[in-house]
Design a protein around this motif. Structure first.
Motif, mmCIF file in Angstrom:
data_model
loop_
_atom_site.group_PDB
_atom_site.id
_atom_site.type_symbol
_atom_site.label_atom_id
_atom_site.label_comp_id
_atom_site.label_asym_id
_atom_site.label_seq_id
_atom_site.Cartn_x
_atom_site.Cartn_y
_atom_site.Cartn_z
ATOM 1 N N LEU A 89 0.848 -1.191 0.000
ATOM 2 C CA LEU A 89 0.000 0.000 0.000
ATOM 3 C C LEU A 89 0.878 1.234 0.000
ATOM 4 O O LEU A 89 1.779 1.362 0.824
ATOM 5 N N PHE A 90 0.614 2.134 -0.913
ATOM 6 C CA PHE A 90 1.326 3.415 -0.984
ATOM 7 C C PHE A 90 2.836 3.244 -1.079
ATOM 8 O O PHE A 90 3.603 4.010 -0.517
ATOM 9 N N GLY A 91 3.286 2.210 -1.765
ATOM 10 C CA GLY A 91 4.703 1.997 -1.978
ATOM 11 C C GLY A 91 5.424 1.314 -0.828
ATOM 12 O O GLY A 91 6.636 1.179 -0.850
ATOM 13 N N ALA A 92 4.696 0.884 0.204
ATOM 14 C CA ALA A 92 5.313 0.187 1.339
ATOM 15 C C ALA A 92 4.502 -1.075 1.629
ATOM 16 O O ALA A 92 3.338 -1.191 1.254
ATOM 17 N N TYR A 93 5.123 -2.013 2.306
ATOM 18 C CA TYR A 93 4.442 -3.258 2.657
ATOM 19 C C TYR A 93 3.928 -3.154 4.088
ATOM 20 O O TYR A 93 4.684 -2.938 5.028
ATOM 21 N N PHE A 94 2.607 -3.307 4.244
ATOM 22 C CA PHE A 94 1.981 -3.258 5.552
ATOM 23 C C PHE A 94 1.614 -4.677 5.966
ATOM 24 O O PHE A 94 1.095 -5.441 5.155
ATOM 25 N N PRO A 95 1.819 -5.019 7.235
ATOM 26 C CA PRO A 95 1.420 -6.355 7.683
ATOM 27 C C PRO A 95 -0.101 -6.487 7.680
ATOM 28 O O PRO A 95 -0.824 -5.519 7.912
ATOM 29 N N SER A 96 -0.568 -7.684 7.443
ATOM 30 C CA SER A 96 -2.010 -7.904 7.326
ATOM 31 C C SER A 96 -2.734 -7.658 8.639
ATOM 32 O O SER A 96 -3.880 -7.209 8.640
#
Length: 100
Positions: free
Chosen positions: A40-47
């Motif tokens: 999301l938005f160029g970064a990886y967010f944990p689920s």
């Protein structure tokens, strides 16, 4: 007179079997190669972070519904109820979206 063996077997063997079973159970989650994450938005967010956010937004929406219906006034422990509601919504999203 013959000595009888205890019914449970060898206590040392039972203890060792218990420790091996506990180690196998606790290390079972280490088989997953990577945690699920979303770009999301160029970064990886944990689920879990996304599921928590959806749970909080869902609890706020349900609170609005409860206020309209008049249920909010009769809830005994509002903070506990809405916290558990947010957790339940987050868990449901995690189970349906990621199968965990």
């Amino acid at each position: 007179m013959r000595r009888r063996r205890p019914r449970g077997g060898n206590p040392a063997r039972l203890r060792a079997t218990g420790w091996i079973g506990l180690a196998a159970f606790s290390l079972g989650g280490c088989a997953e190669p990577a945690s699920p994450s979303l770009p999301l938005f160029g970064a990886y967010f944990p689920s879990w972070l996304i599921c928590t956010s959806i749970g909080v937004v869902g609890a706020v929406a349900v609170r609005g519904l409860f206020v309209r219906l008049g249920i909010d006034d009769v809830l005994p422990w509002r903070l506990l109820v809405y916290t558990c509601l947010a957790a339940a919504i987050g868990f449901i999203v995690a189970l349906t979206a990621y199968g965990r």
